[in-house]
Design a protein around this motif. Sequence first.
Motif, PDB file in Angstrom:
ATOM      1  N   PHE A 103      -3.063   1.303  29.027  1.00  0.00           N
ATOM      2  CA  PHE A 103      -2.866   1.263  30.029  1.00  0.00           C
ATOM      3  C   PHE A 103      -2.749   2.845  30.544  1.00  0.00           C
ATOM      4  O   PHE A 103      -2.071   3.071  31.901  1.00  0.00           O
TER       5      PHE A 103
ATOM      6  N   GLU B 120      -4.997   5.012  30.206  1.00  0.00           N
ATOM      7  CA  GLU B 120      -6.536   4.671  30.692  1.00  0.00           C
ATOM      8  C   GLU B 120      -5.838   4.127  31.632  1.00  0.00           C
ATOM      9  O   GLU B 120      -6.526   5.535  32.780  1.00  0.00           O
ATOM     10  N   PHE B 121      -5.500   3.260  32.438  1.00  0.00           N
ATOM     11  CA  PHE B 121      -5.471   3.091  33.964  1.00  0.00           C
ATOM     12  C   PHE B 121      -4.592   3.614  35.070  1.00  0.00           C
ATOM     13  O   PHE B 121      -5.189   4.114  35.408  1.00  0.00           O
TER      14      PHE B 121
ATOM     15  N   GLU C   9      -6.207   6.513  35.564  1.00  0.00           N
ATOM     16  CA  GLU C   9      -7.873   6.409  36.802  1.00  0.00           C
ATOM     17  C   GLU C   9      -6.380   6.499  38.485  1.00  0.00           C
ATOM     18  O   GLU C   9      -7.196   6.427  39.014  1.00  0.00           O
TER      19      GLU C   9
ATOM     20  N   MET D  85      -3.161  -6.817  33.672  1.00  0.00           N
ATOM     21  CA  MET D  85      -3.643  -5.722  34.893  1.00  0.00           C
ATOM     22  C   MET D  85      -4.529  -5.688  36.133  1.00  0.00           C
ATOM     23  O   MET D  85      -3.968  -4.946  37.009  1.00  0.00           O
ATOM     24  N   ASN D  86      -5.421  -7.327  36.844  1.00  0.00           N
ATOM     25  CA  ASN D  86      -5.538  -7.269  37.844  1.00  0.00           C
ATOM     26  C   ASN D  86      -4.437  -7.555  38.907  1.00  0.00           C
ATOM     27  O   ASN D  86      -3.996  -6.759  39.812  1.00  0.00           O
TER      28      ASN D  86
ATOM     29  N   ARG E  78      -3.152  -4.361  39.823  1.00  0.00           N
ATOM     30  CA  ARG E  78      -3.780  -3.475  40.350  1.00  0.00           C
ATOM     31  C   ARG E  78      -3.777  -4.193  41.681  1.00  0.00           C
ATOM     32  O   ARG E  78      -2.843  -3.056  42.483  1.00  0.00           O
TER      33      ARG E  78
END
Length: 170
Positions: free
Chosen positions: A64, A66-67, A70, A149-150, A153
């Motif tokens: 998370f 890292e996510f 970005e 996570m999808n 996002r």
Amino acid sequence: MNYKNEEFELIDEIIDIGYMAEDIVATDLTGKELVIKKASPNRMIQVFLSFPNFEDFKEEIIAFDEFMNEAKVEIFTYLLFAKKIDFDYKFKKIIPVFDTNEEYGNMYGTKIVSGILENCLTKALFLVGKDGAIYHIDMPEDLSKPLDMNRIRIELNKVYQSYTGVGCHG
């Protein structure tokens, strides 16, 4: 709710989508009190993320981080645990804090009140918009199930586009 084949219960309180987030007082890594406001002063999106502990959920937490690293826009992401712990990982974007006053656990309904994880925080994610409203909650019934996570996002994109800060009178 359950984790590793053990059932547990959460505190009765819960905050829901559409409601204003609550200000909470937490403790940072240095032991200093930090007020996390429902609406960040600079109108940024915020994510409140909690887990029962770091070790059992380390891979998911690091992924998370890292996510969030970005992300193309600034998003304040607070990682909350019930009590102070030490980390063997240096976070890139996530801000680890501790719910030492139990405000987050009690007000957001994330405090575990039974079982082996009693007095810990459950795995939960609250997405707070620029206006301080809660736009999305992810709180899996089974803690071994990862956060979606999808969907997160998609919800982050919706929140980013939803509030301009201008109001209805331009």
